[in-house]
Design a protein around this motif. Structure first.
Motif, PDB file in Angstrom:
ATOM      1  N   PHE A   4      59.424  52.226  40.858  1.00 21.83           N
ATOM      2  CA  PHE A   4      58.971  51.012  40.176  1.00 21.83           C
ATOM      3  C   PHE A   4      57.757  50.493  40.942  1.00 21.83           C
ATOM      4  CE2 PHE A   4      63.518  49.769  38.627  1.00 21.83           C
ATOM      5  CZ  PHE A   4      63.498  50.885  37.794  1.00 21.83           C
ATOM      6  N   MET A   5      56.709  50.097  40.216  1.00 18.86           N
ATOM      7  CA  MET A   5      55.537  49.532  40.883  1.00 18.86           C
ATOM      8  C   MET A   5      54.875  48.520  39.965  1.00 18.86           C
ATOM      9  SD  MET A   5      52.936  52.776  40.726  1.00 18.86           S
ATOM     10  CE  MET A   5      52.441  53.538  39.172  1.00 18.86           C
ATOM     11  N   ALA A   6      54.088  47.604  40.581  1.00 22.38           N
ATOM     12  CA  ALA A   6      53.455  46.537  39.815  1.00 22.38           C
ATOM     13  C   ALA A   6      52.209  46.061  40.539  1.00 22.38           C
ATOM     14  CB  ALA A   6      54.425  45.373  39.611  1.00 22.38           C
ATOM     15  N   VAL A   7      51.243  45.560  39.746  1.00 21.01           N
ATOM     16  CA  VAL A   7      50.025  44.917  40.252  1.00 21.01           C
ATOM     17  C   VAL A   7      49.797  43.683  39.386  1.00 21.01           C
ATOM     18  CG1 VAL A   7      47.548  45.116  40.594  1.00 21.01           C
ATOM     19  CG2 VAL A   7      49.012  47.067  41.064  1.00 21.01           C
ATOM     20  N   GLY A   8      49.436  42.552  40.014  1.00 22.17           N
ATOM     21  CA  GLY A   8      49.229  41.326  39.241  1.00 22.17           C
ATOM     22  C   GLY A   8      48.095  40.493  39.784  1.00 22.17           C
ATOM     23  N   ASP A   9      47.617  39.562  38.951  1.00 22.67           N
ATOM     24  CA  ASP A   9      46.522  38.667  39.314  1.00 22.67           C
ATOM     25  C   ASP A   9      46.798  37.312  38.674  1.00 22.67           C
ATOM     26  OD1 ASP A   9      44.218  37.380  39.990  1.00 22.67           O
ATOM     27  OD2 ASP A   9      42.864  38.700  38.884  1.00 22.67           O
ATOM     28  N   VAL A  10      47.107  36.297  39.503  1.00 24.39           N
ATOM     29  CA  VAL A  10      47.411  34.956  39.016  1.00 24.39           C
ATOM     30  C   VAL A  10      46.106  34.215  38.740  1.00 24.39           C
ATOM     31  CG1 VAL A  10      48.584  32.793  39.531  1.00 24.39           C
ATOM     32  CG2 VAL A  10      49.555  34.960  40.314  1.00 24.39           C
ATOM     33  N   SER A  11      46.080  33.433  37.671  1.00 11.97           N
ATOM     34  CA  SER A  11      44.893  32.636  37.367  1.00 11.97           C
ATOM     35  C   SER A  11      44.670  31.609  38.468  1.00 11.97           C
ATOM     36  CB  SER A  11      45.063  31.941  36.016  1.00 11.97           C
ATOM     37  OG  SER A  11      46.176  31.061  36.042  1.00 11.97           O
ATOM     38  N   GLY A  12      43.414  31.388  38.809  1.00  8.95           N
ATOM     39  CA  GLY A  12      43.104  30.428  39.855  1.00  8.95           C
ATOM     40  C   GLY A  12      43.212  31.047  41.243  1.00  8.95           C
ATOM     41  N   LYS A  13      43.009  30.191  42.250  1.00  4.81           N
ATOM     42  CA  LYS A  13      43.058  30.652  43.628  1.00  4.81           C
ATOM     43  C   LYS A  13      43.777  29.605  44.460  1.00  4.81           C
ATOM     44  CE  LYS A  13      38.611  33.031  43.181  1.00  4.81           C
ATOM     45  NZ  LYS A  13      38.390  32.558  41.799  1.00  4.81           N
ATOM     46  N   GLY A  14      43.943  29.908  45.737  1.00 10.37           N
ATOM     47  CA  GLY A  14      44.504  28.949  46.649  1.00 10.37           C
ATOM     48  C   GLY A  14      46.011  28.876  46.620  1.00 10.37           C
TER      49      GLY A  14
END
Length: 796
Positions: free
Chosen positions: A458-468
């Motif tokens: 199982f593997m995953a990559v993600g990118d949350v909106s915004g920073k900090g």
């Protein structure tokens, strides 16, 4: 005179006129761009819809033609089998031929033609022919003389020479039916002294006029039409009846584009192309969709007039342009009037603010009693005077507080990075590496992987909106949900939908995350992917080619509670490498404000060759840094690379094994047939073994294509063929619904006549009869059918 001077000044010197012209020009530019973009995209959409409609109509018509031709093929095949028997009752076969002609409207006639002296030792020619005449009913002609030398006709000579059934080219049957027809000819043989001896041909004739009503009903728009040509280029049906039975090349020989299209049609290809010269107006632009009729090699073409396709769109845009011209003229007049009204108080305020700009923070500002924006602007400047003094006083305190916050963020970064896996497994079946570089102290990117079982990843990559900090907290929640819900045997689509529902709850800031999750079957090399609005992963094949997996169109997680997340699949072979990344790579910017983009990733991967996942990820990061030329990193960067090595590092099938992957489309059956034909020659299989193997795989794969899937999406069917000594091992793997063919009872009596048997089960009966051994298993969400087939010895 003063009024006229004022108007003149507004028109040529005042801000009101200039603002009016500015808005007028801006609206014109936006409209022209929008008009051009919308018009071209509307044309494209209309053309795509027309292609889809033409494809559907062509497929339906081909199916109707096939439904006519396939029953016609079965009857002479049955006659040929009966004629091969030692004690054949010719009278029964003739009666059956008559019955079939009377019962089938599309069949014109049928002939039973014998080799010289095969029927009667005294007769060189003997060929009874039965046909249906609309005025006279069922007719019979028995050809016994040399005036009808049928041995030279294609319908007799071709199947005799080929040793198999054939469809002839269209011809005029002079002396037989005396009509334009096409014939399906089947040779029949008998065993004499242990040898298979050719004895003659049995045929079924269809009148080409019987197909005309089907093809003539094909049309899109008012003047569109369809036509049918044979494999050799003979025109079978056409609106202009004078062209029927003519060579297609003859009336398109002046048009190279039409000649090329005709060549593709005769080669059995499908396509959608533009052309001119196929209608009465030789300069009229048209579109053609063409597709083959599989059983005969004919090709069906559908003509779409381009002027009728775009007629409604052009008329609509003419009307839209007229309405727009009236609108921008009204906007121009209103802009001038409003600008003139508001410019006077702005000029007064500009003089006062000029004094403040010199450093005189106590300069008097005009006071307005209205509540509009100009009054608010004046009040804002008053507030600014006060706040400037307060700012200088608070600046020192702010610097001290910032240093404290930066120290706390450093601790938060250490905690965040500690949540991600940083050690990578040393395995024989795969090699894995990942890295994450945050743009700030803490960020919203994430990656994760784990092995719920020895043979699954199982593997995953993600990118949350915004920073900090908010993004980092949302990242931690997402990663925790992924770990909690991803269990062995869980459906990836269901897991993604569950994570999405949890993220939507209590999400007042409307934060979302683009997320890519995948499950890799390390035994089969099957990669199941669910993409929630993330960058599409890329596959570097072991032969150096690069595939970009198409984005499935899913929305990010945390946006809509009821969103669904369908999955897609890819098949990996030993040596293939999968690269997942976030938009910190593609949106990296250099001083020229150019973006890195996916094209540079593709160019980079093309030179990676045999690099390991670690080398690929680290080298790609270095290439991005070089591209940025010192620019500050604007977004988090995450890379995850996976190299699939296969079971115990296998390099793929050897000389006595072959693997192919088909899609769940009927057209893929041709690939299967070509592969089997190639292997039969390579492995020196006898004709009986090759035929029985073809029947087994054809039944298995066609059942999967037509019955295994409940959704309309594309699925992969993996087929492995191995030659092991004196038997073949055939393994078929699919991700359809569970189906164990060994549990299907085989209680039908196939000796009964066809009309007395219940429908279904014949294909499974063939498989069980022809196979030596059959094994079925269900692993995860996949059916695995293993068939062991004995190899017959070649006849002496």
């Amino acid at each position: 005179m003063a009024g006229k001077f004022s108007i003149k000044r507004i028109r040529f010197r005042g801000l009101a006129f200039r603002y009016g012209m500015f808005f007028l020009v801006s609206i014109l530019v936006v409209f022209v761009i929008s008009f051009y973009y919308t018009f071209n995209n509307s044309r494209k959409l209309l053309l795509e819809q027309a292609e889809k409609n033409a494809e559907n109509l062509t497929s339906l018509t081909v199916a109707r033609i096939e439904n006519i031709l396939q029953p016609v093929e079965q009857i002479p095949l049955g006659f040929a089998r009966n004629l091969a028997l030692p004690a054949t009752n010719y009278q029964d076969i003739r009666e059956q031929m008559k019955d079939f002609i009377m019962d089938n409207e599309v069949v014109y006639g049928s002939i039973l033609a014998f080799e010289p002296y095969a029927y009667n030792k005294k007769l060189r020619f003997y060929a009874p022919y039965y046909y249906y005449d609309r005025d006279l009913g069922l007719m019979e002609k028995v050809q016994t003389g040399a005036d009808y030398d049928y041995f030279t006709y294609d319908w007799y000579a071709l199947p005799k020479a080929a040793g198999k059934p054939v469809w002839t080219e269209p011809y005029f049957d002079k002396g037989g039916g005396n009509v334009m027809m096409c014939t399906y000819s089947v040779p029949f043989y008998r065993n004499e002294n242990g040898k298979r001896v050719f004895k003659g041909v049995v045929t079924m004739d269809i009148s080409l006029f019987s197909l005309d009503s089907i093809v003539s009903s094909v049309h899109l728009f008012k003047s569109g039409f369809g036509f049918l040509i044979s494999k050799a280029g003979k025109v079978i049906t056409y609106p202009d009846r004078q062209l029927v039975n003519e060579d297609f090349y003859q009336f398109v020989r002046q048009n190279e584009k039409l000649r090329l299209i005709g060549r593709k049609m005769m080669n059995g290809e499908s396509g959608f192309e533009n052309l001119t010269g196929l209608t009465r107006n030789k300069n009229e632009r048209n579109w053609i969709y063409y597709a083959p009729v599989p059983s005969t090699g004919w090709s069906l073409g559908v003509i779409i007039p381009e002027n009728e396709l775009y007629a409604g769109l052009i008329g609509f845009f003419y009307r839209l342009f007229g309405v727009f011209l009236l609108g921008i003229f009204a906007i121009f007049l209103i802009t001038i009037l409003l600008t003139r009204k508001f410019m006077k108080p702005i000029s007064q305020l500009a003089k006062a603010t000029h004094e403040i700009g010199k450093g005189n923070f106590n300069a008097p500002l005009p006071v307005y009693r209205s509540r509009d924006e100009i009054s608010q602007l004046s009040n804002s400047f008053l507030l600014m005077q006060e706040e400037l003094n307060n700012y200088l006083r608070n600046l020192k305190e702010a610097v001290s507080a910032r240093e404290k916050i930066e120290s706390e963020l450093t601790v938060a970064r250490d905690i965040q990075m500690g949540m991600l896996p940083v050690s990578f497994p040393d395995r024989n079946d795969c090699e894995l590496f990942a890295l994450l570089k945050s743009a700030r102290e803490v960020g919203g990117d994430l990656y994760d992987f784990f092995f719920p079982a020895h043979d699954r990843l199982f593997m995953a990559v993600g990118d949350v909106s915004g920073k900090g900090v908010p993004a980092s907290l949302f990242m931690a929640i997402t990663r925790t949900l992924f770990r909690a819900r991803m269990t062995d045997g869980a459906s990836l689509c269901t897991v993604m939908e569950g994570i999405n529902r949890e993220l939507v709850k209590e999400n007042p800031n409307q934060i979302f995350v683009t997320f890519l999750a995948a499950i890799l079957d390390l035994n089969l090399g099957t990669l199941e992917i669910c993409n929630a609005g993330h960058n599409s992963p890329m596959i570097l094949r072991r032969n150096g080619s690069i595939e970009r997996l198409a984005n499935s169109g899913n929305i990010p997680l945390g946006v809509r509670e009821t969103a669904t997340y369908p999955c897609q699949q890819a098949d990996l072979r030993p040596g293939d490498t999968v690269l997942c990344y976030t938009d910190g790579i593609t949106e990296a910017c250099n001083p020229k404000e150019e973006l890195y983009r996916e094209k540079r990733i593709l160019d980079f991967l093309s030179g990676c060759g045999e690099r390991s996942p670690r080398q690929i990820a680290e080298s790609l990061l270095q290439d991005v840094r070089k591209f940025e030329e010192g620019n500050e990193q604007s977004d988090d960067i995450t890379l995850l690379a996976l190299k699939y090595k296969g079971r115990q590092g296998e390099a793929g099938p050897g000389e006595d094994a072959r693997e192919i992957v088909l899609q769940n489309r009927a057209e893929e059956m041709e690939i299967l047939a070509d592969t089997l034909e190639e292997l039969a020659e390579k492995w020196s299989l006898d004709p009986r073994t090759a035929m029985e193997t073809h029947l087994i795989l054809e039944e298995l794969v066609s059942n999967i294509i037509f019955y295994a899937y409940e959704d309309p999406g594309m699925h992969s069917i993996r087929i492995r063929l191995e030659k092991q000594g004196d038997h073949l091992v055939l393994t078929v793997t699919d991700d359809g619904k569970p189906f164990n063919l060994m549990e299907i009872p085989d209680d039908a009596d196939y000796r009964e006549p066809a009309e007395n048997r219940k429908v279904g089960g014949l294909g499974i009966h063939f498989i069980k009869t022809l196979a030596g051994k059959i094994e079925y298993s269900r692993t995860g969400d996949r059916n695995i059918v293993k068939v062991i087939k004995n190899i017959h010895s070649k006849p002496d």
